[in-house]
Design a protein around this motif. Sequence first.
Motif, PDB file in Angstrom:
ATOM      1  N   PHE A  39       0.653  -1.176  -0.116  1.00 56.40           N
ATOM      2  CA  PHE A  39       0.052   0.211   0.117  1.00 56.40           C
ATOM      3  C   PHE A  39       0.850   1.330   0.089  1.00 56.40           C
ATOM      4  CE2 PHE A  39      -2.880  -2.958   2.529  1.00 56.40           C
ATOM      5  CZ  PHE A  39      -3.630  -3.356   1.141  1.00 56.40           C
ATOM      6  N   PRO A  40       0.466   2.490  -0.874  1.00 57.40           N
ATOM      7  CA  PRO A  40       1.248   3.469  -0.721  1.00 57.40           C
ATOM      8  C   PRO A  40       1.136   4.187   0.463  1.00 57.40           C
ATOM      9  CG  PRO A  40      -0.538   3.669  -2.283  1.00 57.40           C
ATOM     10  CD  PRO A  40      -0.433   2.270  -1.673  1.00 57.40           C
ATOM     11  N   SER A  41       1.902   5.126   0.744  1.00 52.32           N
ATOM     12  CA  SER A  41       2.028   5.928   1.960  1.00 52.32           C
ATOM     13  C   SER A  41       0.961   7.179   1.844  1.00 52.32           C
ATOM     14  CB  SER A  41       3.778   6.432   2.491  1.00 52.32           C
ATOM     15  OG  SER A  41       4.077   7.093   1.330  1.00 52.32           O
ATOM     16  N   SER A  42       0.572   7.304   0.593  1.00 47.87           N
ATOM     17  CA  SER A  42      -0.007   8.439   0.374  1.00 47.87           C
ATOM     18  C   SER A  42      -1.325   7.927  -0.739  1.00 47.87           C
ATOM     19  CB  SER A  42       0.558   9.887  -0.105  1.00 47.87           C
ATOM     20  OG  SER A  42       1.293   9.629  -1.226  1.00 47.87           O
ATOM     21  N   ASP A  43      -2.110   9.023  -0.811  1.00 48.32           N
ATOM     22  CA  ASP A  43      -3.321   8.549  -1.660  1.00 48.32           C
ATOM     23  C   ASP A  43      -2.790   8.629  -3.349  1.00 48.32           C
ATOM     24  OD1 ASP A  43      -5.002   7.599   0.257  1.00 48.32           O
ATOM     25  OD2 ASP A  43      -5.853   9.466   0.448  1.00 48.32           O
ATOM     26  N   ILE A  44      -2.039   7.775  -3.837  1.00 45.18           N
ATOM     27  CA  ILE A  44      -1.615   7.816  -5.178  1.00 45.18           C
ATOM     28  C   ILE A  44      -1.804   6.524  -5.965  1.00 45.18           C
ATOM     29  CG2 ILE A  44       0.222   9.686  -4.778  1.00 45.18           C
ATOM     30  CD1 ILE A  44       2.302   7.329  -4.484  1.00 45.18           C
ATOM     31  N   PRO A  45      -1.859   6.496  -7.162  1.00 43.62           N
ATOM     32  CA  PRO A  45      -1.981   5.333  -8.031  1.00 43.62           C
ATOM     33  C   PRO A  45      -1.103   4.186  -7.669  1.00 43.62           C
ATOM     34  CG  PRO A  45      -2.317   7.143  -9.379  1.00 43.62           C
ATOM     35  CD  PRO A  45      -1.679   7.701  -7.991  1.00 43.62           C
ATOM     36  N   ARG A  46      -1.316   3.106  -7.431  1.00 42.73           N
ATOM     37  CA  ARG A  46      -0.414   1.946  -7.443  1.00 42.73           C
ATOM     38  C   ARG A  46      -0.621   0.677  -8.553  1.00 42.73           C
ATOM     39  NH1 ARG A  46      -3.149  -2.560  -4.528  1.00 42.73           N
ATOM     40  NH2 ARG A  46      -4.933  -2.227  -3.808  1.00 42.73           N
ATOM     41  N   LYS A  47       0.593  -0.065  -8.348  1.00 44.30           N
ATOM     42  CA  LYS A  47       0.721  -0.895  -9.619  1.00 44.30           C
ATOM     43  C   LYS A  47      -0.611  -1.900  -9.787  1.00 44.30           C
ATOM     44  CE  LYS A  47       3.863  -4.519 -11.318  1.00 44.30           C
ATOM     45  NZ  LYS A  47       5.004  -5.277 -11.253  1.00 44.30           N
TER      46      LYS A  47
END
Length: 455
Positions: A39-47
């Motif tokens: 999970f990313p540390s901020s609300d950004i798109p992930r793979k």
Amino acid sequence: MKQIGQHAVVIGASMGGLLAARALSDHFATVTIVERDAFPSSDIPRKGVPQGHHAHGLLARGGEVIETFFPGWTDEVVASGGRRGDISGDTIWMGHGVTLNTVPSTLTGLLASRPVLEGHVRRRLLALPNVRAIEKCAMQGLVATPDRSAVQGVRVRIEAGGEQVLLADLVVDASGRGSLSPAWLEGLGYARPEEERVEIGLGYTSRVYRRRPADLGGKAALVIAGHAPNWRNGAVLYQTEDRWIVSIGGYLGDHAPDDDQMFATYARSLPSPHVYDIVSRAEPLTDFVSYRYPANLRRRYERLPRFPKGFLVFADAICSFNPVYGQGMTVAAQEASVLGECLAAGDEADLPQRFFKAVERVVDVPWDITVGNDLRHPQVAGARPAKVRFINWYIGKLHNAARHDAKVAAAFLEVANLKAVPERLLHPAVVGRVISGNLLRGGARAPAAQASAQV
């Protein structure tokens, strides 16, 4: 809530998996989500969620269901930069070559990026004391009883470690349209589900731009459904106070290019001048990102004569829709409600049969809306029985009336947002307005670009 088991495992932590886990948390002592991503540390798109780079709509019904699961969630999204808005009054809607006459309504929408919407759900979910997530966890397969009559867990590999077994009373596959459940079932001696596919060859390209208050005439969103002659579609959606996301594309290989000048030229071909105005003048804040979606896909698990106990398939793993209609998150939310109802209504012995039958009714409406509309494109292959031809003809007439009649437009948007059943559009009061709207105005259509400029 009635507890029916000690442990449930959910495969996949996209929106569908998160909402499934929320429904399960009321009925199992522990719920574990296994997710191949970190999970990313901020609300950004992930793979693992490539569509997170693109425009996303949360239909009115979906927002209501998520708010029921997580009270105060909408306010949290708004506090982080999202926007609560009137789906009718704050949006320019274009379809069948015309712009709908929209006025303020009670249809409440929530505008924010997909990573923001999902991030707030994930944090609220993982704050529950009986829910946990295992990141960087690759699925290796199901664990079945010796007679293969039931699934009793999953085999996983966590990061670079060895294979492990997670035993569970219930396993829910929410891994998306690439789900391996058909192959897993076949490996256990069960039939694969029938599949229905409607090939559309959809592709779209997205970019985030600096938002100016005067854009879209002050509206918060623009939605363009594909229509003859070029069948191109697009969306411009509020993301934060100073950001738009623009996603445009088309069917059967007619995809928007990822080049500044060519992207602007493609945008200029859309029936609204607003899109070209933004992409040609506003400051771009990201690179272009493209996405391909080959086909609407529905797996008919409800038709299987046999199915193992202790196992369910969920959300996009059952049915994935053309994303331009914005139905995915809302259908997943509705399925989560159905799952909770099925768990509360009886034991696990016949849970798969009850769940798949109930989900069939949830999926039928958005599937018919999506596939029926896609089949308006003359080059999209598929059966067009008399019912489909009639509905598409009638919806065209309805849009023509809705250019001027806000009540007809409101009825259509209620159905499109899954707040009303399609039969709502055949109510005598609506039919009467459609007839008068076509006869009194001679059935003439104003050019869509002119109509949108007047909004």
